[in-house]
Design a protein around this motif. Structure first.
Motif, mmCIF file in Angstrom:
data_model
loop_
_atom_site.group_PDB
_atom_site.id
_atom_site.type_symbol
_atom_site.label_atom_id
_atom_site.label_comp_id
_atom_site.label_asym_id
_atom_site.label_seq_id
_atom_site.Cartn_x
_atom_site.Cartn_y
_atom_site.Cartn_z
ATOM 1 N N ARG A 20 0.975 -1.326 0.340
ATOM 2 C CA ARG A 20 -0.615 -0.129 0.153
ATOM 3 C C ARG A 20 0.941 1.425 0.583
ATOM 4 N N THR A 21 2.072 1.384 0.813
ATOM 5 C CA THR A 21 3.147 2.541 0.991
ATOM 6 C C THR A 21 3.365 2.551 -0.745
ATOM 7 N N CYS A 26 3.597 6.206 -4.803
ATOM 8 C CA CYS A 26 4.271 6.139 -6.810
ATOM 9 C C CYS A 26 3.028 7.054 -7.664
ATOM 10 N N LYS A 27 1.957 7.320 -7.227
ATOM 11 C CA LYS A 27 0.746 7.728 -7.008
ATOM 12 C C LYS A 27 0.823 9.175 -6.951
ATOM 13 N N GLN A 28 1.840 9.472 -5.311
ATOM 14 C CA GLN A 28 2.631 10.896 -5.021
ATOM 15 C C GLN A 28 3.677 12.107 -6.656
ATOM 16 N N SER A 29 4.364 10.802 -6.607
ATOM 17 C CA SER A 29 5.847 10.884 -7.309
ATOM 18 C C SER A 29 4.895 11.487 -8.121
ATOM 19 N N ILE A 34 3.372 16.108 -12.170
ATOM 20 C CA ILE A 34 2.928 17.028 -12.824
ATOM 21 C C ILE A 34 3.231 18.732 -12.381
ATOM 22 N N ALA A 35 2.725 18.844 -11.031
ATOM 23 C CA ALA A 35 2.927 19.273 -10.668
ATOM 24 C C ALA A 35 3.940 20.890 -10.556
ATOM 25 N N LYS A 36 4.677 20.059 -10.924
ATOM 26 C CA LYS A 36 6.256 20.430 -10.905
ATOM 27 C C LYS A 36 6.291 20.889 -12.447
ATOM 28 N N CYS A 37 5.403 20.140 -13.582
ATOM 29 C CA CYS A 37 5.958 20.871 -15.090
ATOM 30 C C CYS A 37 5.181 21.584 -14.609
ATOM 31 N N ARG A 77 -0.614 12.198 -15.869
ATOM 32 C CA ARG A 77 -2.127 11.406 -15.096
ATOM 33 C C ARG A 77 -2.678 9.981 -15.272
ATOM 34 N N ILE A 78 -2.870 9.967 -16.594
ATOM 35 C CA ILE A 78 -3.047 8.678 -17.049
ATOM 36 C C ILE A 78 -1.736 7.482 -16.666
ATOM 37 N N GLU A 79 -0.976 7.995 -16.307
ATOM 38 C CA GLU A 79 0.058 7.024 -15.642
ATOM 39 C C GLU A 79 -0.559 6.329 -14.574
ATOM 40 N N ILE A 80 -1.167 7.055 -14.298
ATOM 41 C CA ILE A 80 -1.336 6.674 -12.153
ATOM 42 C C ILE A 80 -2.946 5.511 -11.826
ATOM 43 N N PRO A 81 -2.887 5.851 -12.721
ATOM 44 C CA PRO A 81 -3.950 4.132 -12.316
ATOM 45 C C PRO A 81 -2.947 2.665 -12.067
#
Length: 124
Positions: A20-21, A26-29, A34-37, A77-81
């Protein structure tokens, strides 16, 4: 032996918590990326605008030419799933339950059982 169910559960639960961690990381990264970009694009727009005076029409070219880069950031964002594929490793955690049970019944210590189970899980 009467501690075996608790020990077994502890080892398996630790493995699942790790999975779970890993998924959350992975999701947070990806979200951070995305935010940095997007921040970088906004910064470049601001830097471009600083080159021109307040009423200079070329100032708006900065916005027009660089703003389309933001969707390129969002496309990540499509990579998150796909982070969820790590959840398949949780099946591997469960698969080591019989081995943990057998090792405990044989009198192995918590550390020995954890090490053995982790080495099997690492192969997943």
């Amino acid at each position: 032996p009467e501690l075996c169910p608790k020990l077994e559960r502890s080892v398996i639960d630790t493995c699942k918590r790790g999975v779970r961690t890993q998924i959350a990381t992975c999701k947070q990264s990806l979200r951070d990326s995305i935010a940095k970009c997007k921040d970088a694009v906004r910064h470049r727009i601001d830097e471009c605008k600083k080159k021109y005076s307040k009423w200079d029409p070329r100032k708006w070219r900065c916005e027009i030419s660089l703003r389309p880069e933001i969707p390129a950031c969002e496309i990540k964002r499509i990579e998150i799933p796909f982070c969820e594929f790590d959840r398949l490793t949780a099946v591997c955690c469960e698969a080591t339950r019989p081995q943990a049970k057998a090792l405990c019944a044989a009198g192995f210590s918590h550390a020995q059982i954890s090490n053995q189970v982790q080495s099997v899980q690492a192969q997943c």
